[in-house]
Structures are given as C-alpha cells and as structure tokens.
Design a protein around this motif. Structure first.
Motif, PDB file in Angstrom:
ATOM      1  N   ILE A 153      32.596  16.780 -43.949  1.00 48.61           N
ATOM      2  CA  ILE A 153      33.195  18.062 -43.549  1.00 48.61           C
ATOM      3  C   ILE A 153      34.721  17.889 -43.425  1.00 48.61           C
ATOM      4  N   ALA A 154      35.136  16.747 -42.876  1.00 50.57           N
ATOM      5  CA  ALA A 154      36.581  16.484 -42.748  1.00 50.57           C
ATOM      6  C   ALA A 154      37.222  16.396 -44.134  1.00 50.57           C
ATOM      7  N   GLU A 155      36.544  15.719 -45.072  1.00 56.49           N
ATOM      8  CA  GLU A 155      37.067  15.635 -46.455  1.00 56.49           C
ATOM      9  C   GLU A 155      37.167  17.024 -47.077  1.00 56.49           C
ATOM     10  N   ARG A 156      36.136  17.838 -46.807  1.00 49.58           N
ATOM     11  CA  ARG A 156      36.132  19.186 -47.383  1.00 49.58           C
ATOM     12  C   ARG A 156      37.273  20.024 -46.800  1.00 49.58           C
ATOM     13  N   ASN A 157      37.495  19.863 -45.492  1.00 48.18           N
ATOM     14  CA  ASN A 157      38.576  20.601 -44.864  1.00 48.18           C
ATOM     15  C   ASN A 157      39.919  20.219 -45.471  1.00 48.18           C
ATOM     16  N   ALA A 158      40.042  18.910 -45.730  1.00 39.81           N
ATOM     17  CA  ALA A 158      41.297  18.447 -46.335  1.00 39.81           C
ATOM     18  C   ALA A 158      41.458  19.045 -47.736  1.00 39.81           C
ATOM     19  N   ALA A 159      40.360  19.081 -48.487  1.00 42.70           N
ATOM     20  CA  ALA A 159      40.414  19.656 -49.838  1.00 42.70           C
ATOM     21  C   ALA A 159      40.781  21.136 -49.778  1.00 42.70           C
ATOM     22  N   THR A 177      41.403  30.533 -31.739  1.00 42.84           N
ATOM     23  CA  THR A 177      42.437  29.744 -32.413  1.00 42.84           C
ATOM     24  C   THR A 177      42.797  30.302 -33.783  1.00 42.84           C
ATOM     25  N   GLY A 178      41.884  31.117 -34.352  1.00 36.36           N
ATOM     26  CA  GLY A 178      42.153  31.680 -35.676  1.00 36.36           C
ATOM     27  C   GLY A 178      41.861  30.722 -36.816  1.00 36.36           C
ATOM     28  N   THR A 179      41.394  29.511 -36.514  1.00 36.85           N
ATOM     29  CA  THR A 179      41.093  28.564 -37.592  1.00 36.85           C
ATOM     30  C   THR A 179      39.607  28.616 -37.957  1.00 36.85           C
ATOM     31  N   VAL A 180      39.327  28.234 -39.210  1.00 37.51           N
ATOM     32  CA  VAL A 180      37.934  28.214 -39.668  1.00 37.51           C
ATOM     33  C   VAL A 180      37.300  26.898 -39.226  1.00 37.51           C
ATOM     34  N   GLU A 181      36.160  27.017 -38.568  1.00 35.74           N
ATOM     35  CA  GLU A 181      35.451  25.823 -38.127  1.00 35.74           C
ATOM     36  C   GLU A 181      34.120  25.736 -38.854  1.00 35.74           C
ATOM     37  N   THR A 182      33.740  24.522 -39.187  1.00 35.60           N
ATOM     38  CA  THR A 182      32.508  24.330 -39.954  1.00 35.60           C
ATOM     39  C   THR A 182      31.453  23.628 -39.094  1.00 35.60           C
ATOM     40  N   THR A 183      30.273  24.239 -39.031  1.00 32.17           N
ATOM     41  CA  THR A 183      29.149  23.588 -38.362  1.00 32.17           C
ATOM     42  C   THR A 183      28.065  23.341 -39.417  1.00 32.17           C
ATOM     43  N   TRP A 184      27.064  22.560 -39.072  1.00 29.75           N
ATOM     44  CA  TRP A 184      26.008  22.308 -40.051  1.00 29.75           C
ATOM     45  C   TRP A 184      24.630  22.300 -39.380  1.00 29.75           C
ATOM     46  N   GLU A 185      23.629  22.552 -40.219  1.00 28.43           N
ATOM     47  CA  GLU A 185      22.241  22.417 -39.759  1.00 28.43           C
ATOM     48  C   GLU A 185      21.379  22.010 -40.947  1.00 28.43           C
ATOM     49  N   LEU A 186      20.194  21.529 -40.635  1.00 33.55           N
ATOM     50  CA  LEU A 186      19.290  21.134 -41.703  1.00 33.55           C
ATOM     51  C   LEU A 186      18.385  22.299 -42.065  1.00 33.55           C
ATOM     52  N   ALA A 187      18.223  22.543 -43.372  1.00 34.17           N
ATOM     53  CA  ALA A 187      17.314  23.588 -43.823  1.00 34.17           C
ATOM     54  C   ALA A 187      15.898  23.145 -43.519  1.00 34.17           C
ATOM     55  N   ARG A 188      15.055  24.047 -43.115  1.00 36.55           N
ATOM     56  CA  ARG A 188      13.660  23.709 -42.872  1.00 36.55           C
ATOM     57  C   ARG A 188      12.884  23.791 -44.169  1.00 36.55           C
TER      58      ARG A 188
END
Ligand code: ZN
Length: 477
Positions: free
Chosen positions: A429-435, A466-477
């Motif tokens: 996710i950090a790599e993606r944010n950097a991209a 904060t106005g920034t985009v935050e990324t969370t994740w979950e596993l698909a069932r």
C-alpha cells in the motif's frame, strides 16, 4: 398425521395439482430414474437429484424416516458405457465402478441423502427376463430375430402419461423402421449383444447372448423393491417420453394394474447462462467441475451454494444456471452463516417452522421456502434468538449444510490475522501511495490488481479531517 389435506403435488399423469395420499402411510414409496454411469454427472443431472432429495426429506418429515422407501437405480449396462470403456481401454466394470463412486461423492457434496435402495441393472437381469416372459405370455410382447419387442398396439391407452395418441406417433415415426417390428412404435425389451459386449442368455428361450433395453430395467427394479404399484415416480421432463411412457406400459401390462405409480413428478429443463448445455458450445458443466476444478468463474464452489442455486427456481420451471445465481446463493449463505456463528448451543431441539413445511407441501415450492428463510434471517438480525434457531433448523431440513461456508469464513479470518500478510500488504500500500503521488497510475493499478488476485481488496477513502486519501484493506470472502 393431518398433512394430507394440504400436501399437493403436480401430477403429470392427471395434469393437475393433486392432494397426495400414499397407498400405505407406513411405507411411502418413491422411484427416481438414476444415472447411466459412464461419465461425470453434469449440473442438469444434479437437478432431479436435489429436487427429489428435497421431496424425500419432506416425506420423511411427514410420515417418519422409517416409513419412506426411496429407490434410485444405477444403469450399468448401456451402449454408451460399452463405447466409453472401449475408448478408454478399461473394463466395463472398472468404468462403472469409478463413475458410480464419483456420482456418490458429487451428490453427497450437494447435500443429497443416499436413497434407501440403489439397485443396479446388472444385478436384476433375472427380474427383467421374468417380466419380459410375462409380457410375452400375456400377448403384450413378441420375439423377433433375437429381439423381444413390446407390442404397443396391445395396450388400449398407450401414450396416456405423455398425452400422445398412438396414431400421431405412428404418423411421426421415422421412415426407416427395423423390419422385425410389427409397429414402428414397438420398443425393445431385449436385444442381441455383439461380440465383446456384455450379454446374458435371453428370455423366451433365446440362446444367443443379449441384454435388456433401458426401459425394462426401471420397471423390473421398481417391481422388485417397491411392488406392482407405488406412490411417486420422478425424473426430468425429458424422460416423460419415451422412457416413462414405456415403463408404464411394461409395468401395467405385466401386472394387470391400472397404474404403475399414482403420482408422476417431472422437473423442468436446465440451461447454463441462457443456453442449452452442450459440449460443442463449451458450456457443459459437471458437478465435479464446480466442486473441484475452476471451470466456472475461475474458482471452485461450495456444494451448499450449488444446492441452494438449484432450489431457488421451482422444480417445474426451466432453470437458468448462471455464475450470478451461484454467487447470489453463496452470498446468502455467507450472511446466514455469519448470523448463525453466534448460535447458542441449545438449538438442537428447535422445531422446523410450519411455514417452511407448508411451503414445501405446496407442490414443493422451494422459492417460497427460501422466502421463509429470508423472513427468519430478518427476525434473527433483529435479535430474535428463536428465529435464529429456526433458521438453522430450516437450513438443516432443506439439506443446506453450511460446513464448507463456515470453513471458508474461518480461513479468511485466520488469514486476515496473519501478521506477515498484514506487513506485506501495508508495504505494498505504501508503494502504491508513492506511485500515485508520482502520478504513475499504471504502477498503482498493477499493485492493486496484484493484491486483488490474492483476495486482498483495497478501499480508498478521503479522510474528511485531513483531506488525504487513506487506503484500508480486507480479504474477500
Ligand atoms: Zn427409469
């Protein structure tokens, strides 16, 4: 038992929805035509198994499990079997054993109970020969060139079940009729076997080895295990003519009875994604494909979802089996399972709700039964623990086993708690944010797709503070 007044089944024989009253309520008897064992059962073959299993469960509930006899045969002598065994270079016994074992495994995975008796054609040759000889003795069959044929003209109401008149059938008969037939509609009871094909000494003094026709198998096995007349005969609508018509002719004429079975039930056709299933269209799906290979939707499917998808359409209606309907069924089961995960252990004595039994007593109305489940789930979500127990009992009654759904959910929970996975996903996710910050959208999408392929679903949301985009994740069932 006071259900008779309300228990109705649509009877192909009378073309009406008839009140079901068994001949003998201490021995309610049902026969369903089973598989010819030369290949995996396809999803169309599974429909009658699930439909009549549901009826079997209802009959056991109404009359008591020990008062119901369900016979489903195995056809283990057939031209298709001979051809497949030769093509594979295996013995006929090896092919039929292997296929029957696979059939049992597949149908059990769909939640189908084993029938009470599962007779095999090759173990009932003597009964078939006896019935054929009886038909000849009574003037309903004749011997010609090593064959024995049923004489349709000898039966006054031949064609009654399928609603066809003999004259119409004769008019529509193929031009090339075997010369030994008296009437083009006469059908085979016994035929000679060629060199290398399975064969038995014939009835009526026929010495050359031969084998039974398909129709006589069912008549003889039903007679042996259920008697001259019985309650319910079931199968797919494609069997009404000629198979069931001919079963009726053989059984009634040999026993001199007015009926064979008193209630004839037929399930509608099944299509896949709106098209007739065929090997040439590439939409031919076996139960094994769904359970074990990733042929449909690139994944395997739980048996309970397949069963529910088959029951969502009333048995008499044509059924369109689609990936979407399977997903829908699975989604429902996941929701219900999540509700039942917190089920108190004392649910065992919970009774099946009357509304469910009533729905099934109305010509096996499974869509209505599923609506009852929806209602129970709603009440359970509202905190009604009795409804929760009733939902569990209802799923049980319908043969929908949530074990596979539960195991998959637990696997997802365990995986989500794995710290190694969490660290890896957070890193990506950090790599993606950097991209994304570098406007390298291609790389950002690549990372998202890479995770999606592993079942990790990313969710982007703007933090209002904060106005920034935050990324969370979950596993698909
Ligand atoms: Zn049959």
């Amino acid at each position: 038992m006071s259900f008779d007044h309300a228990f109705k089944l649509t009877n192909t024989l009378t073309r009406t929805k008839d009140v079901f009253v068994p001949e003998d309520r201490t021995n309610v008897r049902m026969y369903v035509c089973g598989p010819t064992v030369y290949d995996y059962a396809h999803i169309g073959n599974a429909r009658p198994v699930v439909v009549f299993d549901t009826l079997f469960r209802l009959l056991r509930h109404l009359y008591g499990a020990e008062h119901v006899t369900y016979v489903r045969n195995i056809t283990d002598v057939d031209d298709k079997i001979n051809a497949r065994a030769a093509a594979e270079g295996v013995s006929i016994g090896e092919l039929t054993e292997r296929t029957a074992a696979q059939y049992h495994a597949d149908m059990r995975a769909l939640g189908a109970l084993d029938p009470t008796i599962e007779p095999r054609a090759t173990e009932h040759i003597a009964e078939m020969k006896a019935m054929i000889e009886q038909l000849v003795a009574k003037g309903h069959a004749y011997v010609a060139e090593g064959h024995v044929l049923f004489d349709v003209g000898s039966m006054a109401d031949y064609g009654k079940l399928s609603g066809r008149s003999l004259e119409d059938m004769q008019a529509g008969a193929r031009v090339e009729v075997a010369p030994y037939k008296k009437d083009p509609m006469d059908f085979v009871l016994w035929k000679p076997s060629k060199e290398g094909e399975p064969g038995w000494p014939g009835p009526c003094g026929i010495e050359e080895p031969g084998r039974p026709g398909w129709h006589i198998e069912c008549s003889a096995m039903a007679r042996r295990h259920l008697g001259e007349t019985f309650d319910i005969h079931g199968g797919g609508a494609d069997l009404v003519f000629p198979h069931h018509e001919n079963e009726v002719a053989q059984s009634r004429c040999s026993h001199g009875t007015e009926v064979m079975a008193r209630y004839w039930l037929h399930n509608g056709f099944l299509q896949v994604e709106g098209e007739k299933m065929s090997k040439s269209l590439g939409n031919f799906i076996t139960v094994h494909d769904l359970l074990e290979t990733e042929k449909l939707g690139g994944r395997v499917w739980p048996g309970a979802a397949i069963r529910l998808a088959l029951l969502m359409t009333h048995y008499r209606q044509p059924l369109d089996f689609t990936e979407k309907s399977l997903s829908e069924a699975e989604g429902l089961l996941q929701k219900w399972d999540a509700l039942l995960a917190s089920m108190p252990a004392d649910k065992a004595d919970t009774k099946v709700p009357d509304a469910l039994v009533e729905a099934l007593c109305d010509d096996l109305n499974t869509p209505r039964a599923i609506a009852v489940l929806h209602g129970l789930a709603r009440e359970a979500r509202g905190g009604d623990t009795q409804a929760k127990a009733a939902l569990a009992a209802s799923l049980d009654f319908l043969g929908v086993d949530l074990t596979g759904i539960r195991a998959a959910a637990e696997e997802v929970t365990a995986r989500a708690a794995d710290p190694e996975l969490a660290a890896r996903v957070d890193g990506l996710i950090a790599e993606r944010n950097a991209a994304r910050a570098a406007k390298n959208w291609g790389e950002a999408d690549r990372i998202r797709d890479l995770l999606a392929a592993e079942g990790v679903v990313l969710k982007d949301a703007r933090n209002a503070d904060t106005g920034t985009v935050e990324t969370t994740w979950e596993l698909a069932r």
